[in-house]
Write a protein that holds these residues in place. Structure first.
Motif, PDB file in Angstrom:
ATOM      1  N   LEU A 213      17.443  46.660  48.280  1.00 55.47           N
ATOM      2  CA  LEU A 213      16.268  45.810  48.102  1.00 55.47           C
ATOM      3  C   LEU A 213      15.550  46.007  46.776  1.00 55.47           C
ATOM      4  O   LEU A 213      14.886  45.101  46.283  1.00 55.47           O
ATOM      5  N   ILE A 214      15.663  47.207  46.202  1.00 57.75           N
ATOM      6  CA  ILE A 214      14.941  47.475  44.954  1.00 57.75           C
ATOM      7  C   ILE A 214      15.933  47.516  43.809  1.00 57.75           C
ATOM      8  O   ILE A 214      16.743  48.432  43.703  1.00 57.75           O
ATOM      9  N   THR A 215      15.867  46.511  42.988  1.00 52.58           N
ATOM     10  CA  THR A 215      16.796  46.424  41.866  1.00 52.58           C
ATOM     11  C   THR A 215      16.424  47.435  40.804  1.00 52.58           C
ATOM     12  O   THR A 215      15.273  47.862  40.694  1.00 52.58           O
ATOM     13  N   ASN A 216      17.398  47.811  40.039  1.00 55.71           N
ATOM     14  CA  ASN A 216      17.155  48.741  38.936  1.00 55.71           C
ATOM     15  C   ASN A 216      16.474  47.970  37.810  1.00 55.71           C
ATOM     16  O   ASN A 216      17.119  47.314  37.003  1.00 55.71           O
ATOM     17  N   SER A 217      15.153  48.036  37.786  1.00 50.20           N
ATOM     18  CA  SER A 217      14.355  47.187  36.901  1.00 50.20           C
ATOM     19  C   SER A 217      14.558  47.471  35.419  1.00 50.20           C
ATOM     20  O   SER A 217      14.169  46.671  34.578  1.00 50.20           O
ATOM     21  N   ASN A 218      15.154  48.620  35.094  1.00 51.78           N
ATOM     22  CA  ASN A 218      15.241  48.948  33.664  1.00 51.78           C
ATOM     23  C   ASN A 218      16.597  48.594  33.049  1.00 51.78           C
ATOM     24  O   ASN A 218      16.851  48.923  31.901  1.00 51.78           O
ATOM     25  N   GLU A 219      17.478  47.936  33.790  1.00 51.65           N
ATOM     26  CA  GLU A 219      18.793  47.609  33.239  1.00 51.65           C
ATOM     27  C   GLU A 219      18.687  46.694  32.027  1.00 51.65           C
ATOM     28  O   GLU A 219      19.365  46.905  31.020  1.00 51.65           O
ATOM     29  N   ASP A 220      17.836  45.669  32.125  1.00 56.07           N
ATOM     30  CA  ASP A 220      17.653  44.777  30.979  1.00 56.07           C
ATOM     31  C   ASP A 220      17.025  45.520  29.808  1.00 56.07           C
ATOM     32  O   ASP A 220      17.367  45.285  28.651  1.00 56.07           O
ATOM     33  N   ASP A 221      16.085  46.415  30.130  1.00 58.34           N
ATOM     34  CA  ASP A 221      15.450  47.208  29.075  1.00 58.34           C
ATOM     35  C   ASP A 221      16.474  48.090  28.357  1.00 58.34           C
ATOM     36  O   ASP A 221      16.434  48.230  27.133  1.00 58.34           O
ATOM     37  N   LEU A 253      16.262  59.638  34.905  1.00 60.62           N
ATOM     38  CA  LEU A 253      16.833  58.334  35.264  1.00 60.62           C
ATOM     39  C   LEU A 253      17.114  57.507  34.016  1.00 60.62           C
ATOM     40  O   LEU A 253      18.111  56.794  33.932  1.00 60.62           O
ATOM     41  N   MET A 254      16.221  57.641  33.041  1.00 57.77           N
ATOM     42  CA  MET A 254      16.364  56.885  31.806  1.00 57.77           C
ATOM     43  C   MET A 254      17.602  57.326  31.030  1.00 57.77           C
ATOM     44  O   MET A 254      18.413  56.495  30.610  1.00 57.77           O
ATOM     45  N   ILE A 255      17.757  58.646  30.835  1.00 59.42           N
ATOM     46  CA  ILE A 255      18.902  59.122  30.060  1.00 59.42           C
ATOM     47  C   ILE A 255      20.200  58.841  30.802  1.00 59.42           C
ATOM     48  O   ILE A 255      21.224  58.508  30.191  1.00 59.42           O
ATOM     49  N   THR A 256      20.165  58.931  32.125  1.00 56.34           N
ATOM     50  CA  THR A 256      21.357  58.620  32.917  1.00 56.34           C
ATOM     51  C   THR A 256      21.748  57.158  32.756  1.00 56.34           C
ATOM     52  O   THR A 256      22.932  56.818  32.637  1.00 56.34           O
ATOM     53  N   ALA A 257      20.741  56.275  32.757  1.00 57.53           N
ATOM     54  CA  ALA A 257      21.006  54.840  32.614  1.00 57.53           C
ATOM     55  C   ALA A 257      21.595  54.527  31.231  1.00 57.53           C
ATOM     56  O   ALA A 257      22.532  53.729  31.104  1.00 57.53           O
ATOM     57  N   ILE A 258      21.051  55.159  30.188  1.00 57.24           N
ATOM     58  CA  ILE A 258      21.567  54.934  28.832  1.00 57.24           C
ATOM     59  C   ILE A 258      22.998  55.460  28.717  1.00 57.24           C
ATOM     60  O   ILE A 258      23.881  54.792  28.161  1.00 57.24           O
ATOM     61  N   GLU A 259      23.215  56.667  29.243  1.00 57.12           N
ATOM     62  CA  GLU A 259      24.550  57.271  29.198  1.00 57.12           C
ATOM     63  C   GLU A 259      25.565  56.402  29.944  1.00 57.12           C
ATOM     64  O   GLU A 259      26.680  56.162  29.456  1.00 57.12           O
ATOM     65  N   ARG A 316      24.058  65.845  25.758  1.00 57.55           N
ATOM     66  CA  ARG A 316      23.269  66.945  25.221  1.00 57.55           C
ATOM     67  C   ARG A 316      21.777  66.759  25.537  1.00 57.55           C
ATOM     68  O   ARG A 316      21.078  67.720  25.872  1.00 57.55           O
ATOM     69  N   THR A 317      21.327  65.526  25.420  1.00 61.51           N
ATOM     70  CA  THR A 317      19.926  65.240  25.733  1.00 61.51           C
ATOM     71  C   THR A 317      19.630  65.489  27.205  1.00 61.51           C
ATOM     72  O   THR A 317      18.593  66.065  27.556  1.00 61.51           O
ATOM     73  N   GLU A 318      20.561  65.078  28.059  1.00 59.61           N
ATOM     74  CA  GLU A 318      20.395  65.300  29.499  1.00 59.61           C
ATOM     75  C   GLU A 318      20.280  66.797  29.805  1.00 59.61           C
ATOM     76  O   GLU A 318      19.449  67.226  30.619  1.00 59.61           O
ATOM     77  N   LYS A 319      21.101  67.589  29.134  1.00 59.32           N
ATOM     78  CA  LYS A 319      21.065  69.039  29.322  1.00 59.32           C
ATOM     79  C   LYS A 319      19.706  69.605  28.901  1.00 59.32           C
ATOM     80  O   LYS A 319      19.129  70.458  29.585  1.00 59.32           O
ATOM     81  N   ASN A 320      19.195  69.119  27.768  1.00 58.20           N
ATOM     82  CA  ASN A 320      17.892  69.589  27.285  1.00 58.20           C
ATOM     83  C   ASN A 320      16.757  69.186  28.228  1.00 58.20           C
ATOM     84  O   ASN A 320      15.802  69.937  28.434  1.00 58.20           O
ATOM     85  N   GLU A 331      12.441  64.788  23.214  1.00 62.51           N
ATOM     86  CA  GLU A 331      13.899  64.795  23.332  1.00 62.51           C
ATOM     87  C   GLU A 331      14.456  63.382  23.364  1.00 62.51           C
ATOM     88  O   GLU A 331      15.502  63.095  22.766  1.00 62.51           O
ATOM     89  N   MET A 332      13.759  62.482  24.050  1.00 65.66           N
ATOM     90  CA  MET A 332      14.221  61.090  24.110  1.00 65.66           C
ATOM     91  C   MET A 332      14.117  60.425  22.736  1.00 65.66           C
ATOM     92  O   MET A 332      14.973  59.632  22.347  1.00 65.66           O
TER      93      MET A 332
END
Length: 344
Positions: A213-221, A253-259, A316-320, A331-332
Motif C-alpha cells: 500500500l505504501i509506495t517507495n516515494s523516493n524512487e523518482d527522487d 534507506l537513501m543510500i540503499t536506494a541509490i546503490e 563505502r558510504t553505507e559502511k560509514n 557522508e551523503m
C-alpha cells in the motif's frame, strides 16, 4: 521559543500559557499540538461555547478582539484559535501587517480567561522561526512553538498513537517498518494509516501489507539524483538529496536506494551489451515498460566501469553510515562530491 516535544511535556505537567504561536510545515502535527491545550482546558460538552475558531486568511482584528474578550461560559477558560494566520508571515500585505500590529499590542494585556492560539504554515523547509522578526516580537508575550520533525523515538511513539486512536494495533516491527517507509508528515501518515486499517480489515497488519500500500516515494527522487550525477551537477544533486532526507530522515534507506539504482543501471548496461531488449528488463525487474525505457536511457550516460566504481562508493558510504563516529549528512554529501572523481 520552544520545540514541540518540550511543549508536549509542559502541557502534560499542566503548565499552560495564555497564548501560543505554532509554526512549521506539518499542519497535522500543529493541530495535534493545539488539541492538547483544548482537551486540557475546554470540556467536550462546552466546546461550542468556549472554543472559537477563526480563519486567519479571512478575518479582521475586530473579529479576533471580540472572540477573545467574550467571557467563557461555565468555565474558567476559553480557547480562541486563529488557524492559517498568514499575517504572521515575515512578509505580508498591508491588511496583514495592520492585523499583526494590532494583535502585537493587544496581547500585552490579554484577558486571563482567554487562551489565544495562532498558527501559520511555512512555505518551505528553508523557513525558520528565528528568522521571522514578527515571531520574535510576539515571543515576548506568547510561547512560540516550532513544530519541526520529531526525534525518532518520539516520532515512532506518536505514529503508534495514530493507530491507537483508530483502535488498531500494530506490531513493534511492523510499526518501525511503517515509519521507515512513510514520509515524516502527519497529514500523509494519517491517510496511510487509514488505508492500512481499511485494507487489513479485522486482521493484523503485516509487512507485506505495508509494502503493497505504501509506495517507495523516493524512487523518482533517486532517479533525478542519479541524472544530476550523470550531468555532474553535484550542487543541485546535494539540494535534492537534502530535500529527500528532510522528508524521510532515513540515511540508510537513501543510500540503499541509490546503490540499488546504480546496480540496476549496471545490470541493464550488461544486458544491453549481450543483446537484451526492453521486454527482457520488464520481465526481469517486474516494472512498467516506460520505467525500463527511462532506465535504459539513463544507463547510457554511464560506462560499465563507472557504474562499478559508483556502486563501490555507495558500499563505502553505507559502511560509514553504520558507524557511530561519522556525520551522516556529511557522508551523503561526500558521496555525491566523490562521484566527480569517478572517470567515465
Amino acid at each position: 521559543m520552544i520545540n514541540y516535544e518540550f511543549y508536549e511535556q509542559e502541557i502534560e505537567k499542566g503548565n499552560i500559557k495564555n497564548g501560543y504561536v505554532f509554526c512549521g510545515l506539518d499542519e497535522e502535527l500543529i493541530k495535534d499540538g493545539v488539541n492538547l491545550v483544548v482537551k486540557k482546558t475546554v470540556e467536550k460538552e462546552l466546546e461550542e461555547l468556549n472554543l472559537i475558531k477563526i480563519d486567519g486568511m479571512n478575518t479582521t482584528f475586530d473579529d479576533i478582539f471580540n472572540a477573545c474578550e467574550t467571557m467563557p461560559f461555565m468555565s474558567e477558560k476559553k480557547v480562541v484559535i486563529i488557524y492559517r494566520a498568514n499575517f504572521l508571515q515575515e512578509k505580508s500585505d498591508s491588511s496583514g501587517t495592520k492585523i499583526y500590529n494590532e494583535i502585537k499590542k493587544y496581547i500585552e494585556d490579554l484577558p486571563p480567561y482567554t487562551i489565544l492560539i495562532m498558527y501559520y504554515l511555512f512555505k518551505d523547509k528553508r523557513d525558520k522561526p528565528n528568522k521571522n522578526k514578527k515571531l520574535t516580537q510576539l515571543g515576548k508575550n506568547l510561547s512560540v512553538v516550532f513544530c519541526d520533525k520529531l526525534k525518532r523515538d518520539r516520532y515512532i511513539k506518536k505514529v503508534n498513537e495514530v493507530f491507537k486512536e483508530r483502535d488498531k494495533g500494530i506490531g513493534r516491527t511492523e510499526l518501525s517498518y511503517f515509519c521507515e517507509k512513510v514520509q515524516n508528515n502527519f497529514d500523509i501518515i494519517k491517510r496511510e494509516v487509514d488505508k492500512l486499517i481499511s485494507y487489513t480489515d479485522g486482521r493484523e497488519i503485516k509487512k507485506n501489507d505495508i509494502d503493497l500500500l505504501i509506495t517507495n516515494s523516493n524512487e523518482d527522487d533517486v532517479f533525478d539524483l542519479v541524472e544530476l550525477i550523470a550531468q555532474r551537477k553535484i550542487d543541485r544533486a546535494i539540494d535534492i538529496m537534502k530535500d529527500i532526507l528532510y522528508k524521510s530522515d532515513q540515511h540508510m534507506l537513501m543510500i540503499t536506494a541509490i546503490e540499488r539504482h546504480f546496480y540496476r543501471l549496471y545490470e541493464i548496461k550488461i544486458g544491453l551489451i549481450s543483446g537484451k531488449k526492453v521486454d527482457d528488463f520488464v520481465s526481469k525487474f517486474r516494472i512498467p515498460q516506460f520505467v525500463c525505457e527511462k532506465l535504459i536511457i539513463q544507463s547510457k550516460s554511464f560506462s560499465e566501469k563507472q557504474l562499478m566504481e559508483l556502486i563501490k562508493l555507495c558500499v563505502r558510504t553505507e559502511k560509514n553510515l553504520k558507524s557511530t563516529g561519522f556525520d551522516k549528512d556529511m557522508e551523503m554529501e561526500f558521496l555525491l562530491i566523490n562521484t566527480l572523481t569517478v572517470p567515465k
